[in-house]
Design a protein around this motif. Sequence first.
Motif, PDB file in Angstrom:
ATOM      1  N   MET A  12      -6.973 -10.370  -2.788  1.00  0.00           N
ATOM      2  CA  MET A  12      -6.328 -11.366  -3.639  1.00  0.00           C
ATOM      3  C   MET A  12      -4.807 -11.169  -3.580  1.00  0.00           C
ATOM      4  SD  MET A  12      -8.933 -12.975  -4.899  1.00  0.00           S
ATOM      5  CE  MET A  12      -8.378 -13.801  -6.352  1.00  0.00           C
ATOM      6  N   GLN A  13      -4.076 -12.248  -3.390  1.00  0.00           N
ATOM      7  CA  GLN A  13      -2.617 -12.189  -3.363  1.00  0.00           C
ATOM      8  C   GLN A  13      -2.103 -11.578  -4.662  1.00  0.00           C
ATOM      9  OE1 GLN A  13      -0.900 -12.774  -0.784  1.00  0.00           O
ATOM     10  NE2 GLN A  13       1.178 -12.855  -1.514  1.00  0.00           N
ATOM     11  N   GLY A  14      -1.259 -10.572  -4.560  1.00  0.00           N
ATOM     12  CA  GLY A  14      -0.711  -9.941  -5.740  1.00  0.00           C
ATOM     13  C   GLY A  14      -1.572  -8.850  -6.333  1.00  0.00           C
ATOM     14  N   GLU A  15      -2.779  -8.649  -5.811  1.00  0.00           N
ATOM     15  CA  GLU A  15      -3.670  -7.625  -6.351  1.00  0.00           C
ATOM     16  C   GLU A  15      -3.367  -6.250  -5.765  1.00  0.00           C
ATOM     17  OE1 GLU A  15      -8.462  -6.740  -6.770  1.00  0.00           O
ATOM     18  OE2 GLU A  15      -7.782  -8.621  -5.926  1.00  0.00           O
ATOM     19  N   TYR A  16      -2.854  -6.207  -4.553  1.00  0.00           N
ATOM     20  CA  TYR A  16      -2.561  -4.948  -3.875  1.00  0.00           C
ATOM     21  C   TYR A  16      -1.071  -4.841  -3.589  1.00  0.00           C
ATOM     22  CZ  TYR A  16      -7.514  -4.262  -3.368  1.00  0.00           C
ATOM     23  OH  TYR A  16      -8.833  -4.071  -3.639  1.00  0.00           O
ATOM     24  N   MET A  17      -0.616  -3.604  -3.431  1.00  0.00           N
ATOM     25  CA  MET A  17       0.800  -3.368  -3.209  1.00  0.00           C
ATOM     26  C   MET A  17       0.993  -2.384  -2.061  1.00  0.00           C
ATOM     27  SD  MET A  17       3.444  -2.046  -6.021  1.00  0.00           S
ATOM     28  CE  MET A  17       5.007  -2.850  -5.971  1.00  0.00           C
ATOM     29  N   ALA A  18       1.970  -2.656  -1.224  1.00  0.00           N
ATOM     30  CA  ALA A  18       2.344  -1.747  -0.148  1.00  0.00           C
ATOM     31  C   ALA A  18       3.499  -0.897  -0.654  1.00  0.00           C
ATOM     32  CB  ALA A  18       2.763  -2.545   1.086  1.00  0.00           C
ATOM     33  N   MET A  19       3.364   0.430  -0.543  1.00  0.00           N
ATOM     34  CA  MET A  19       4.396   1.340  -1.053  1.00  0.00           C
ATOM     35  C   MET A  19       4.745   2.389  -0.004  1.00  0.00           C
ATOM     36  SD  MET A  19       2.972   1.962  -4.910  1.00  0.00           S
ATOM     37  CE  MET A  19       4.515   2.514  -5.600  1.00  0.00           C
ATOM     38  N   THR A  20       5.972   2.887  -0.097  1.00  0.00           N
ATOM     39  CA  THR A  20       6.440   3.949   0.782  1.00  0.00           C
ATOM     40  C   THR A  20       7.450   4.806   0.019  1.00  0.00           C
ATOM     41  OG1 THR A  20       7.198   4.411   3.033  1.00  0.00           O
ATOM     42  CG2 THR A  20       8.363   2.656   1.828  1.00  0.00           C
ATOM     43  N   SER A  21       7.992   5.801   0.709  1.00  0.00           N
ATOM     44  CA  SER A  21       8.952   6.695   0.058  1.00  0.00           C
ATOM     45  C   SER A  21       9.922   7.276   1.081  1.00  0.00           C
ATOM     46  CB  SER A  21       8.209   7.837  -0.654  1.00  0.00           C
ATOM     47  OG  SER A  21       9.138   8.707  -1.250  1.00  0.00           O
ATOM     48  N   PHE A  22      11.028   6.580   1.266  1.00  0.00           N
ATOM     49  CA  PHE A  22      12.063   7.075   2.155  1.00  0.00           C
ATOM     50  C   PHE A  22      13.427   6.839   1.527  1.00  0.00           C
ATOM     51  CE2 PHE A  22       8.571   6.378   5.188  1.00  0.00           C
ATOM     52  CZ  PHE A  22       8.499   7.657   5.706  1.00  0.00           C
ATOM     53  N   SER A  23      14.310   7.805   1.685  1.00  0.00           N
ATOM     54  CA  SER A  23      15.598   7.753   0.987  1.00  0.00           C
ATOM     55  C   SER A  23      16.697   7.009   1.748  1.00  0.00           C
ATOM     56  CB  SER A  23      16.061   9.172   0.649  1.00  0.00           C
ATOM     57  OG  SER A  23      16.148   9.961   1.813  1.00  0.00           O
ATOM     58  N   HIS A  24      16.405   6.471   2.920  1.00  0.00           N
ATOM     59  CA  HIS A  24      17.432   5.691   3.613  1.00  0.00           C
ATOM     60  C   HIS A  24      17.521   4.259   3.087  1.00  0.00           C
ATOM     61  CE1 HIS A  24      13.853   4.686   5.980  1.00  0.00           C
ATOM     62  NE2 HIS A  24      14.532   3.701   6.543  1.00  0.00           N
ATOM     63  N   HIS A  25      16.693   3.923   2.112  1.00  0.00           N
ATOM     64  CA  HIS A  25      16.753   2.662   1.379  1.00  0.00           C
ATOM     65  C   HIS A  25      16.698   2.996  -0.101  1.00  0.00           C
ATOM     66  CE1 HIS A  25      16.372  -0.197   4.708  1.00  0.00           C
ATOM     67  NE2 HIS A  25      15.557   0.673   5.260  1.00  0.00           N
ATOM     68  N   PRO A  26      17.233   2.132  -0.953  1.00  0.00           N
ATOM     69  CA  PRO A  26      17.215   2.426  -2.398  1.00  0.00           C
ATOM     70  C   PRO A  26      15.797   2.469  -2.961  1.00  0.00           C
ATOM     71  CG  PRO A  26      18.725   0.606  -1.895  1.00  0.00           C
ATOM     72  CD  PRO A  26      17.946   0.901  -0.641  1.00  0.00           C
ATOM     73  N   PHE A  27      15.579   3.400  -3.865  1.00  0.00           N
ATOM     74  CA  PHE A  27      14.310   3.435  -4.581  1.00  0.00           C
ATOM     75  C   PHE A  27      14.289   2.273  -5.568  1.00  0.00           C
ATOM     76  CE2 PHE A  27      14.647   8.160  -3.703  1.00  0.00           C
ATOM     77  CZ  PHE A  27      13.711   8.130  -2.674  1.00  0.00           C
ATOM     78  N   GLY A  28      13.089   1.782  -5.844  1.00  0.00           N
ATOM     79  CA  GLY A  28      12.944   0.671  -6.775  1.00  0.00           C
ATOM     80  C   GLY A  28      13.156  -0.688  -6.139  1.00  0.00           C
ATOM     81  N   GLU A  29      13.277  -0.723  -4.830  1.00  0.00           N
ATOM     82  CA  GLU A  29      13.436  -1.975  -4.101  1.00  0.00           C
ATOM     83  C   GLU A  29      12.466  -2.007  -2.926  1.00  0.00           C
ATOM     84  OE1 GLU A  29      17.471  -2.733  -2.939  1.00  0.00           O
ATOM     85  OE2 GLU A  29      18.257  -2.222  -4.928  1.00  0.00           O
ATOM     86  N   SER A  30      12.220  -3.193  -2.402  1.00  0.00           N
ATOM     87  CA  SER A  30      11.358  -3.356  -1.235  1.00  0.00           C
ATOM     88  C   SER A  30      12.205  -3.485   0.021  1.00  0.00           C
ATOM     89  CB  SER A  30      10.479  -4.597  -1.389  1.00  0.00           C
ATOM     90  OG  SER A  30       9.606  -4.434  -2.484  1.00  0.00           O
ATOM     91  N   PHE A  31      11.645  -3.031   1.137  1.00  0.00           N
ATOM     92  CA  PHE A  31      12.333  -3.178   2.423  1.00  0.00           C
ATOM     93  C   PHE A  31      11.303  -3.250   3.540  1.00  0.00           C
ATOM     94  CE2 PHE A  31      11.721   1.381   2.198  1.00  0.00           C
ATOM     95  CZ  PHE A  31      11.566   1.792   3.509  1.00  0.00           C
ATOM     96  N   ALA A  32      11.726  -3.777   4.668  1.00  0.00           N
ATOM     97  CA  ALA A  32      10.859  -3.850   5.854  1.00  0.00           C
ATOM     98  C   ALA A  32      10.880  -2.482   6.530  1.00  0.00           C
ATOM     99  CB  ALA A  32      11.350  -4.931   6.801  1.00  0.00           C
ATOM    100  N   LEU A  33       9.767  -1.803   6.494  1.00  0.00           N
ATOM    101  CA  LEU A  33       9.657  -0.449   7.031  1.00  0.00           C
ATOM    102  C   LEU A  33       9.852  -0.468   8.546  1.00  0.00           C
ATOM    103  CD1 LEU A  33       9.081   2.477   6.221  1.00  0.00           C
ATOM    104  CD2 LEU A  33       6.658   1.962   6.398  1.00  0.00           C
ATOM    105  N   GLU A  34      10.716   0.416   9.029  1.00  0.00           N
ATOM    106  CA  GLU A  34      11.107   0.453  10.435  1.00  0.00           C
ATOM    107  C   GLU A  34      10.138   1.303  11.259  1.00  0.00           C
ATOM    108  OE1 GLU A  34      12.994   1.671   7.909  1.00  0.00           O
ATOM    109  OE2 GLU A  34      14.881   0.599   7.827  1.00  0.00           O
ATOM    110  N   VAL A  35       8.926   0.775  11.462  1.00  0.00           N
ATOM    111  CA  VAL A  35       7.939   1.430  12.325  1.00  0.00           C
ATOM    112  C   VAL A  35       7.386   0.371  13.282  1.00  0.00           C
ATOM    113  CG1 VAL A  35       7.310   3.264  10.692  1.00  0.00           C
ATOM    114  CG2 VAL A  35       6.077   1.092  10.624  1.00  0.00           C
ATOM    115  N   PRO A  36       6.995   0.777  14.487  1.00  0.00           N
ATOM    116  CA  PRO A  36       6.527  -0.206  15.475  1.00  0.00           C
ATOM    117  C   PRO A  36       5.364  -1.088  14.999  1.00  0.00           C
ATOM    118  CG  PRO A  36       6.911   1.903  16.525  1.00  0.00           C
ATOM    119  CD  PRO A  36       7.059   2.125  15.044  1.00  0.00           C
ATOM    120  N   ASP A  37       4.451  -0.552  14.191  1.00  0.00           N
ATOM    121  CA  ASP A  37       3.313  -1.355  13.742  1.00  0.00           C
ATOM    122  C   ASP A  37       3.690  -2.419  12.724  1.00  0.00           C
ATOM    123  OD1 ASP A  37       1.583  -0.094  15.411  1.00  0.00           O
ATOM    124  OD2 ASP A  37       0.651   1.155  13.882  1.00  0.00           O
ATOM    125  N   ASN A  38       4.886  -2.377  12.177  1.00  0.00           N
ATOM    126  CA  ASN A  38       5.309  -3.387  11.211  1.00  0.00           C
ATOM    127  C   ASN A  38       6.004  -4.540  11.936  1.00  0.00           C
ATOM    128  OD1 ASN A  38       5.738  -4.686   8.797  1.00  0.00           O
ATOM    129  ND2 ASN A  38       7.437  -3.386   8.163  1.00  0.00           N
TER     130      ASN A  38
END
Length: 168
Positions: A12-38
């Motif tokens: 369901m749209q909005g039911e799940y969330m994609a999360m990560t933890s890297f300090s080269h982007h601000p915490f508390g914000e979303s970003f496009a993760l820089e990995v080949p599979d993305n």
Amino acid sequence: YTPEEFAHSVFMQGEYMAMTSFSHHPFGESFALEVPDNYSDELFYNVPIDVLMKRIERSLRAGHPVCWEGDTSEAGFRFAEGRATMPEGTKATQEERQRLFDRRQTTDDHCMELCGLARDRKGQRFFIAKNSWGKGNRYKGFMYLSDDYVRLKTIAVYMRMPIAPLNQ
């Protein structure tokens, strides 16, 4: 029944969330993760590693599995033995996570389902993961990932939307 209808019935749209933890982007914000599979530039909500670990544990304790994307190319990832550990003395910190990611020593190799928690005889915490590589290991396809392994080698997780604030 189309593939799109099926996808909407289980995701369901909005039911799940994609999360990560890297300090080269601000915490508390979303970003496009820089990995080949993305390749579609999917956005991941960025939180400190301690928050991510709490979220994973809460989800598992509530009976909800977590989709784990991470690095399985480490010497400590031993499918046949059914476990993944880091060398003793490894610092599982936010800074070390970032250093390993920047040097491409933490890579997006594989996806597994985290489905439970366990402790060994010494009290060390492990995450139980269901691997898709078949049942040809000690635990019939399941793996035990040490807390330090998950802290350092997680690229991202997908889990049910949290009820509590995202910074906890």
